[in-house]
Design a protein around this motif. Structure first.
Motif, PDB file in Angstrom:
ATOM      1  N   MET A 157       2.280   6.286   1.157  1.00 47.56           N
ATOM      2  CA  MET A 157       2.437   5.246   0.127  1.00 47.56           C
ATOM      3  C   MET A 157       1.171   4.396   0.048  1.00 47.56           C
ATOM      4  N   PRO A 158       0.085   4.973  -0.460  1.00 50.45           N
ATOM      5  CA  PRO A 158      -1.182   4.241  -0.445  1.00 50.45           C
ATOM      6  C   PRO A 158      -1.082   2.865  -1.111  1.00 50.45           C
ATOM      7  N   PHE A 159      -1.663   1.887  -0.469  1.00 50.92           N
ATOM      8  CA  PHE A 159      -1.785   0.503  -0.947  1.00 50.92           C
ATOM      9  C   PHE A 159      -0.447  -0.245  -1.008  1.00 50.92           C
TER      10      PHE A 159
ATOM     11  N   ILE B 233     -11.196   3.510 -10.938  1.00 48.31           N
ATOM     12  CA  ILE B 233     -11.698   3.835  -9.598  1.00 48.31           C
ATOM     13  C   ILE B 233     -10.720   4.800  -8.936  1.00 48.31           C
ATOM     14  N   SER B 234     -11.227   5.951  -8.539  1.00 45.93           N
ATOM     15  CA  SER B 234     -10.434   6.873  -7.721  1.00 45.93           C
ATOM     16  C   SER B 234     -10.763   6.532  -6.279  1.00 45.93           C
ATOM     17  N   ALA B 235      -9.867   5.747  -5.652  1.00 50.82           N
ATOM     18  CA  ALA B 235     -10.139   5.244  -4.304  1.00 50.82           C
ATOM     19  C   ALA B 235      -9.785   6.299  -3.266  1.00 50.82           C
ATOM     20  N   HIS B 236     -10.096   5.990  -2.005  1.00 51.13           N
ATOM     21  CA  HIS B 236      -9.779   6.914  -0.924  1.00 51.13           C
ATOM     22  C   HIS B 236      -8.275   6.816  -0.630  1.00 51.13           C
TER      23      HIS B 236
ATOM     24  N   PRO C 158      -8.709  -0.776 -12.985  1.00 48.63           N
ATOM     25  CA  PRO C 158      -7.599   0.120 -12.636  1.00 48.63           C
ATOM     26  C   PRO C 158      -8.014   1.095 -11.522  1.00 48.63           C
ATOM     27  N   LEU C 159      -7.178   1.215 -10.534  1.00 46.19           N
ATOM     28  CA  LEU C 159      -7.518   1.999  -9.341  1.00 46.19           C
ATOM     29  C   LEU C 159      -6.290   2.776  -8.881  1.00 46.19           C
ATOM     30  N   ASN C 160      -6.518   3.968  -8.344  1.00 40.70           N
ATOM     31  CA  ASN C 160      -5.395   4.682  -7.732  1.00 40.70           C
ATOM     32  C   ASN C 160      -5.842   5.448  -6.515  1.00 40.70           C
ATOM     33  N   SER C 161      -4.856   6.044  -5.837  1.00 44.63           N
ATOM     34  CA  SER C 161      -5.115   7.042  -4.810  1.00 44.63           C
ATOM     35  C   SER C 161      -4.307   8.270  -5.222  1.00 44.63           C
ATOM     36  N   PHE C 162      -4.947   9.442  -5.115  1.00 48.49           N
ATOM     37  CA  PHE C 162      -4.227  10.692  -5.440  1.00 48.49           C
ATOM     38  C   PHE C 162      -3.485  11.260  -4.235  1.00 48.49           C
ATOM     39  N   LYS C 163      -3.564  10.558  -3.096  1.00 45.96           N
ATOM     40  CA  LYS C 163      -2.983  11.118  -1.865  1.00 45.96           C
ATOM     41  C   LYS C 163      -1.458  11.253  -1.954  1.00 45.96           C
ATOM     42  N   GLY C 164      -0.809  10.445  -2.805  1.00 43.32           N
ATOM     43  CA  GLY C 164       0.641  10.546  -2.976  1.00 43.32           C
ATOM     44  C   GLY C 164       1.076  11.853  -3.633  1.00 43.32           C
TER      45      GLY C 164
ATOM     46  N   GLU D  37     -10.464  15.226  -5.739  1.00 45.23           N
ATOM     47  CA  GLU D  37     -10.190  13.998  -6.486  1.00 45.23           C
ATOM     48  C   GLU D  37     -11.218  13.781  -7.599  1.00 45.23           C
ATOM     49  N   THR D  38     -12.452  14.245  -7.387  1.00 44.85           N
ATOM     50  CA  THR D  38     -13.435  14.200  -8.477  1.00 44.85           C
ATOM     51  C   THR D  38     -13.019  15.168  -9.589  1.00 44.85           C
ATOM     52  N   ALA D  39     -12.520  16.336  -9.206  1.00 43.55           N
ATOM     53  CA  ALA D  39     -12.053  17.316 -10.203  1.00 43.55           C
ATOM     54  C   ALA D  39     -10.904  16.723 -11.025  1.00 43.55           C
ATOM     55  N   VAL D  40      -9.986  16.022 -10.365  1.00 40.99           N
ATOM     56  CA  VAL D  40      -8.885  15.395 -11.116  1.00 40.99           C
ATOM     57  C   VAL D  40      -9.432  14.312 -12.051  1.00 40.99           C
ATOM     58  N   CYS D  41     -10.417  13.566 -11.596  1.00 40.94           N
ATOM     59  CA  CYS D  41     -11.040  12.550 -12.465  1.00 40.94           C
ATOM     60  C   CYS D  41     -11.605  13.188 -13.731  1.00 40.94           C
TER      61      CYS D  41
END
Lengths: 204, 359, 89
Positions: free
Chosen positions: B176-178, B253-256, B280-286, B299-303
């Motif tokens: 559950m990032p952030f 921002i695609s954060a860590h 606006p910022l997210n994490s794709f780890k979820g 994550e760059t590819a998803v961006c």
């Protein structure tokens, strides 16, 4: 100004030398292991040394010898002007095998071993010991590749880095083969070229 | 100008970039409960690729992605001596060869794709992917190559799972990032690739601009993030400065965002120091879990997919703000124009890296 | 001399690779995580959890639980005795 290799250090299984001159050789009668002997020789006090894996111990020792024998204080550089460019053949295999044993044989995965199962940790240890905030790069290459170091270091030196601490630290069958060198704009030294780096490395 | 595109993704969510992006838009996660997958057969959540045979899985994923990438580009460049392949990975083929984890993949790539140069493996923990893309761009700028294929890949192994368990770093739920209730990471596996080039014509679909960034070490701790976000702050600050990009120009921002207490807190502090808390910022780890050496490329590819579809993807697993400095976490997937994206990464060894991509 | 504390000191030195530290150097009351004590860090704390499991079959499931217990040799010994007592019927 041109870039020169101003200081370099070799550590093998039984010899440590700086700028081609022997600093210390393995004392086979000592109870201490070779890297511990070098730590004592270096007269540094850094209890964390004992917690490090071999890769980090070698990187710490070699960078310490280079620092202490450098003509000027490396602290004259700003804290982010020294970049670290390291590489080897087997990544963190030596530590990986130790960590694997901790869960396969001792049935207790060791967190202290796990944190060393990444090859770039050696650069983290050097950065921490010196408070260096610069660029870091760890590459795994089939063999020592002088071109890689020269090409990548030039990119960094043309950007924000003023100096590059380069390193090839390989551990094979618990024997180290390490070559660590400092590149910087200077008045003298060995010109930083692929041929010179390859011949100084002493690695085939 | 340096271009980036031809993004490809193999993950638990699917075997190509488009399928993966559709799953993200539909709020599907690749994370599931794996009974007995932990040390001493504990149950834990992982993002595993279905039906992936562990034997040679690392090498197979990379060969598969090379093949599908070649459909997205002028594939004659693969053999060119002006092309380099960079692999970004933490553990490589450790499952099959712990002594020499990258030997097999190098041999397979060189013989199978007739590469002119031996691939370079970049192994810098969790910043490997971002560092690899920056290196690709910088080598092209320096005139060393014209094209660099960057592949990020790591597979889930007992080795890594037990290691993160020994650090008490694994979340008891999907990460559950952030979020206020986050308790750690969920590990994942993925393989992702992009092409970085100085020529637009080698891409079949429109590429974007890559504004290469910098890396900085925290000089603080080998496995814990800096409390002040020093390295991340320095890396992003310099990345923006050297590309003359202002904070206001960043659309996303695609954060860590790993989901550990300290990492996410550290990122919020760094973003605050950078004046980026309103972006606006997210994490794709979820969705993907933490894919370690693959994460930066994935994550760059998803961006890139987000830019193609002008869509902001919400930060999955986030409900209640849980960092001392509030961030603008994306809570709803919606369309939005995306011109400039900042991608960041932080990792073990104290590394931090960042890059920008632009329309 | 308390043999549990003596054993603990030996085990800590071995488990954490504190090569230049002797059993006599560790005071029972010294703060293990303080720079003036043993100067241990967060990874050492996790390694102490491994030590408890390995030598005393005590499982610590939350690292926070360890924090208080690992303050000093005295507190560790007390924690081990308490956990051991709990496991007896």
């Amino acid at each position: 100004m041109k870039n020169f290799i101003t200081t370099y250090c070799h550590i093998s299984g039984d010899t440590c030398s700086l700028n081609g001159k022997v600093l210390a050789t393995l004392d086979t009668s000592s109870e201490d292991g070779w890297l511990k002997q070098l730590y004592r020789y270096s007269r540094q006090t850094y209890p964390k040394f004992y917690k490090m894996d071999m890769l980090s111990q070698i990187g710490y020792l070699a960078s310490g010898f280079i620092k202490s024998n450098h003509v000027t204080e490396l602290s004259e550089y700003a804290d982010d002007e020294i970049a670290l460019v390291f590489a080897n053949r087997f990544s963190s295999a030596e530590s990986d095998i130790r960590f694997q044993k901790s869960y396969q044989e001792q049935k207790a995965p060791s967190p202290a071993m796990f944190v060393y199962t990444l090859p770039n940790i050696v650069m983290g240890e050097i950065a921490i010991a010196n408070k260096w905030y610069g660029e870091n790069m760890f590459a795994v290459l089939p063999k020592f590749d002088a071109d890689w170091y020269v090409n990548y270091s030039q990119i960094l030196l043309q950007a924000d880095a003023k100096a590059v601490l380069g390193g090839w630290i390989n551990i094979s069958e618990e024997k180290p083969e390490a070559f660590v060198f400092l590149v910087e704009a200077a008045e003298s030294g060995v010109e930083f070229s692929t041929d010179n780096l390859h011949s100084l490395s002493g690695i085939d | 100008m340096i271009y980036i595109g031809a993004e490809e993704i193999i993950s638990p969510l699917g075997t190509n970039a488009e399928v993966n992006f559709s799953a993200l838009k539909a709020d599907v996660s690749g994370i599931s409960l794996m009974p007995g997958a932990g040390f001493n057969h504990t149950d834990l959540h992982l993002a595993k690729i279905k039906d992936l045979d562990p034997a040679q899985s690392f090498e197979k994923l990379i060969v598969t992605i090379m093949n599908s990438l070649s459909e997205r580009i002028d594939n004659s460049i693969i053999r060119s001596d002006r092309t380099l392949v960079i692999l970004s990975s933490t553990k490589g083929g450790l499952y099959d060869d712990i002594q020499d984890p990258f030997r097999a993949v190098n041999e397979i790539l060189i013989s199978g794709f007739q590469l002119a140069h031996v691939p370079v493996v970049i192994s810098n923990a969790c910043i490997s992917g971002v560092l690899a893309i920056n290196t690709a761009g910088n080598m092209i700028k320096a005139g060393l190559y014209e094209h660099v294929i960057v592949i990020g890949c790591d597979v889930v192994t007992d080795f890594v799972v037990y290691g993160f368990q020994s650090l008490f770093a694994i979340s008891n739920q999907p990460c559950m990032p952030f979020d206020q209730n986050r308790t750690g990471v969920t590990l994942g596996e993925a393989c992702s690739a992009v092409l970085v080039s100085n020529t637009t014509s080698v891409f079949k679909q429109k590429p974007y601009s890559l504004l290469t960034g910098t890396s900085a070490n925290d000089a603080n701790h080998i496995s814990g993030p800096s409390r002040t976000g020093e390295g991340l702050y320095r890396s992003v600050k310099r990345t923006l400065e050297k590309n003359a990009v202002q904070a206001e120009e960043i659309d996303f921002i695609s954060a860590h965002g790993t989901g550990t207490l300290y990492n996410d807190e550290m990122e919020s502090i760094a973003m605050d120091r950078l004046g980026l808390t309103a972006v606006p910022l997210n994490s794709f780890k979820g969705y993907f879990g933490h894919t370690l050496g693959a994460a930066g490329v994935l994550e760059t590819a998803v961006c890139l997919q987000m830019m193609r579809h002008s869509t902001l993807i919400k930060s999955r697993g986030f409900t209640d703000p849980g960092t001392s400095v509030p961030l603008h976490i994306v809570t709803e997937t919606k369309s939005a124009p995306l011109k400039t994206i900042l991608k960041t990464a932080s990792g073990f060894g104290g590394g931090n890296a960042s890059l920008l991509i632009r329309e | 001399m308390d043999s549990l504390k003596e054993d603990l000191k030996k085990q800590i030195i071995a488990q954490l690779n504190l090569e230049d530290v002797q059993v006599e150097d560790i005071d029972d009351e010294a703060l293990l995580f303080d720079a003036d004590g043993l100067g241990l860090d967060s990874i050492d704390a996790l390694e102490l959890i491994v030590l408890l499991e390995k030598y005393y079959s005590i499982q610590v499931t939350k690292p926070e639980e360890g924090k208080e217990a690992f303050r000093s040799i005295n507190s560790m010994a007390e924690y081990i005795r308490k956990r051991k007592a709990e496991s007896v019927l």
